[in-house]
Design an enzyme around this catalytic site. Structure first.
Site, PDB file in Angstrom:
ATOM      1  N   ASP A  25      24.731  33.249  -9.109  1.00  0.00           N
ATOM      2  CA  ASP A  25      25.217  32.250  -8.159  1.00  0.00           C
ATOM      3  C   ASP A  25      26.611  31.749  -8.557  1.00  0.00           C
ATOM      4  O   ASP A  25      26.927  31.688  -9.749  1.00  0.00           O
ATOM      5  CB  ASP A  25      24.215  31.082  -8.137  1.00  0.00           C
ATOM      6  CG  ASP A  25      24.347  30.239  -6.896  1.00  0.00           C
ATOM      7  OD1 ASP A  25      25.150  30.582  -6.008  1.00  0.00           O
ATOM      8  OD2 ASP A  25      23.641  29.214  -6.818  1.00  0.00           O
ATOM      9  N   ARG A  38      36.181  34.142  -0.257  1.00  0.00           N
ATOM     10  CA  ARG A  38      34.866  34.292  -0.908  1.00  0.00           C
ATOM     11  C   ARG A  38      34.608  35.741  -1.325  1.00  0.00           C
ATOM     12  O   ARG A  38      33.970  36.010  -2.331  1.00  0.00           O
ATOM     13  CB  ARG A  38      33.751  33.837   0.045  1.00  0.00           C
ATOM     14  CG  ARG A  38      33.779  32.341   0.325  1.00  0.00           C
ATOM     15  CD  ARG A  38      32.710  31.959   1.359  1.00  0.00           C
ATOM     16  NE  ARG A  38      31.368  32.285   0.909  1.00  0.00           N
ATOM     17  CZ  ARG A  38      30.663  31.542   0.055  1.00  0.00           C
ATOM     18  NH1 ARG A  38      31.165  30.426  -0.424  1.00  0.00           N
ATOM     19  NH2 ARG A  38      29.451  31.902  -0.291  1.00  0.00           N
ATOM     20  N   THR A  71      16.751  37.378   1.805  1.00  0.00           N
ATOM     21  CA  THR A  71      16.382  37.452   3.229  1.00  0.00           C
ATOM     22  C   THR A  71      17.068  36.325   4.013  1.00  0.00           C
ATOM     23  O   THR A  71      17.199  36.405   5.228  1.00  0.00           O
ATOM     24  CB  THR A  71      14.844  37.332   3.400  1.00  0.00           C
ATOM     25  OG1 THR A  71      14.367  36.267   2.559  1.00  0.00           O
ATOM     26  CG2 THR A  71      14.135  38.605   2.990  1.00  0.00           C
ATOM     27  N   GLU A  72      17.515  35.276   3.307  1.00  0.00           N
ATOM     28  CA  GLU A  72      18.191  34.154   3.969  1.00  0.00           C
ATOM     29  C   GLU A  72      19.705  34.388   4.091  1.00  0.00           C
ATOM     30  O   GLU A  72      20.378  33.706   4.866  1.00  0.00           O
ATOM     31  CB  GLU A  72      17.970  32.845   3.177  1.00  0.00           C
ATOM     32  CG  GLU A  72      16.554  32.282   3.265  1.00  0.00           C
ATOM     33  CD  GLU A  72      15.517  33.093   2.494  1.00  0.00           C
ATOM     34  OE1 GLU A  72      15.854  33.643   1.429  1.00  0.00           O
ATOM     35  OE2 GLU A  72      14.375  33.215   2.984  1.00  0.00           O
ATOM     36  N   ASN A  73      20.232  35.330   3.318  1.00  0.00           N
ATOM     37  CA  ASN A  73      21.697  35.526   3.311  1.00  0.00           C
ATOM     38  C   ASN A  73      22.249  36.077   4.634  1.00  0.00           C
ATOM     39  O   ASN A  73      23.457  36.010   4.867  1.00  0.00           O
ATOM     40  CB  ASN A  73      22.128  36.446   2.159  1.00  0.00           C
ATOM     41  CG  ASN A  73      22.128  35.763   0.807  1.00  0.00           C
ATOM     42  OD1 ASN A  73      21.995  36.401  -0.229  1.00  0.00           O
ATOM     43  ND2 ASN A  73      22.275  34.429   0.790  1.00  0.00           N
TER      44      ASN A  73
HETATM   45  C1  FPP Z   1      25.739  33.807  -4.665  1.00  0.00           C
HETATM   46  O1  FPP Z   1      27.010  33.221  -4.732  1.00  0.00           O
HETATM   47  C2  FPP Z   1      25.869  35.215  -4.650  1.00  0.00           C
HETATM   48  C3  FPP Z   1      25.447  36.049  -3.662  1.00  0.00           C
HETATM   49  C4  FPP Z   1      24.795  35.587  -2.417  1.00  0.00           C
HETATM   50  C5  FPP Z   1      25.639  37.473  -3.751  1.00  0.00           C
HETATM   51  C6  FPP Z   1      25.446  38.085  -5.099  1.00  0.00           C
HETATM   52  C7  FPP Z   1      26.226  39.279  -5.072  1.00  0.00           C
HETATM   53  C8  FPP Z   1      26.992  39.736  -6.068  1.00  0.00           C
HETATM   54  C9  FPP Z   1      27.072  39.197  -7.434  1.00  0.00           C
HETATM   55  C10 FPP Z   1      27.822  40.864  -5.716  1.00  0.00           C
HETATM   56  C11 FPP Z   1      27.521  42.132  -6.242  1.00  0.00           C
HETATM   57  C12 FPP Z   1      26.182  42.623  -6.339  1.00  0.00           C
HETATM   58  C13 FPP Z   1      25.940  43.898  -6.166  1.00  0.00           C
HETATM   59  C14 FPP Z   1      24.632  44.493  -6.549  1.00  0.00           C
HETATM   60  C15 FPP Z   1      26.978  44.760  -5.621  1.00  0.00           C
HETATM   61  P1  FPP Z   1      27.471  32.329  -3.530  1.00  0.00           P
HETATM   62  O2  FPP Z   1      28.251  33.170  -2.591  1.00  0.00           O
HETATM   63  O3  FPP Z   1      26.298  31.638  -2.918  1.00  0.00           O
HETATM   64  O4  FPP Z   1      28.407  31.309  -4.271  1.00  0.00           O
HETATM   65  P2  FPP Z   1      28.587  29.767  -3.939  1.00  0.00           P
HETATM   66  O5  FPP Z   1      27.245  29.125  -4.092  1.00  0.00           O
HETATM   67  O6  FPP Z   1      29.575  29.317  -4.972  1.00  0.00           O
HETATM   68  O7  FPP Z   1      29.127  29.686  -2.542  1.00  0.00           O
END
Ligand code: FPP
Length: 245
Positions: A25, A38, A71-73
């Site tokens: 995260d 982002r 699944t929420e993303n």
């Molecule tokens: C959460 O950070 C991260 C994600 C929803 C995606 C995780 C993906 C990666 C680390 C990229 C690579 C992975 C692979 C397997 C290619 P956020 O976007 O929610 O950050 P924030 O909370 O600071 O907005």
């Protein structure tokens, strides 16, 4: 006489966790702090992931499950979803050259049907390409959510019960565990979440019943090998009792 247990300050390589889960995260906040989009945070997060998996493999950790897309993303803006899907596609393709070369077995967990045909084909190809490797097993949680996973497992058990393959009263925890996407893999010993958030967010909720949870304020793209070692030492200093005394 009461002896206080000595706190470890270095990794005890005889007690390495077998399976770790990681909620990666803070990519968005990492990018925002730098005035970047982002997507730059996700790209940096993917680079971090490669380094961490390589180190886990070297340390003798047998399984790592990482939360790449929940699944929420899908609720995120279309641009960001498209970017993440593209990043995953490239990661899987690229992994055949990089991580596979380091003996990593790559698998995905989650519901595949909602993913594009192209990604589904690439998953099959990458899994096949790495299946005979003997190093760490990396499970990429993709379109994954624990509640969906549990419903998927329950449907399978109900189908078997209705079809007379299993008696209702014989349904056990093991049967349920085996029906999850992580079937056959031991439950995680340790779950790490970066960025200061302290919740599971629908990640491995059945499997984490006795996992140690470790939270750090470090944003995922900044999480480094030293941070990983700190998390392992913190885990080794915990007293796991599994409900006993
Ligand atoms: C959460 O950070 C991260 C994600 C929803 C995606 C995780 C993906 C990666 C680390 C990229 C690579 C992975 C692979 C397997 C290619 P956020 O976007 O929610 O950050 P924030 O909370 O600071 O907005």
């Amino acid at each position: 006489m009461f002896f206080k247990k000595k706190r470890l300050t270095e990794i005890d390589y005889t007690r390495i966790p077998v399976h770790i889960g990681v909620i990666m995260d803070g990519n968005g906040r990492w990018a925002k702090k730098r005035g970047l989009p982002r997507s730059a945070g996700h790209q940096a997060g993917a680079d971090t992931l490669k380094k961490i998996v390589t180190e886990c493999n070297k340390m003798g950790i047998k399984y790592i499950t990482v939360y790449a897309f929940s699944t929420e993303n899908w609720k995120r803006p279309k641009d960001e979803v498209d970017f993440l899907m593209n990043l995953l596609m490239n990661y899987l393709r690229d992994a055949e050259k990089t991580l596979a070369g380091e003996n990593v077995v790559i698998r995905t967990i989650g519901s595949r049907n909602e993913l594009s045909e192209e990604i589904q084909q690439q998953i099959i190809k990458t899994e096949k390409f790495t299946e005979n490797n003997t190093g760490i097993v990396m499970n990429i949680a993709l379109n994954y959510g624990s509640r969906e996973e549990i419903i998927h497992a329950v449907r399978g058990l109900v189908r078997d019960a209705v079809g007379g393959k299993v008696k209702l009263e014989d349904i056990s925890e093991d049967m349920m565990s085996n029906r999850l996407y992580t079937g056959g893999i031991p439950d995680p010993d340790l779950i790490i979440r970066t960025s200061g958030e302290e919740r599971l967010s629908n990640f491995l909720m059945w499997q984490s019943a006795y996992s140690e949870l470790y939270f750090t304020r470090r944003l995922w793209p900044d999480f480094n090998i030293n941070d990983l070692h700190t998390a392992i030492i913190a885990y080794q200093n915990r007293n796991r009792r599994y409900g006993g005394v």
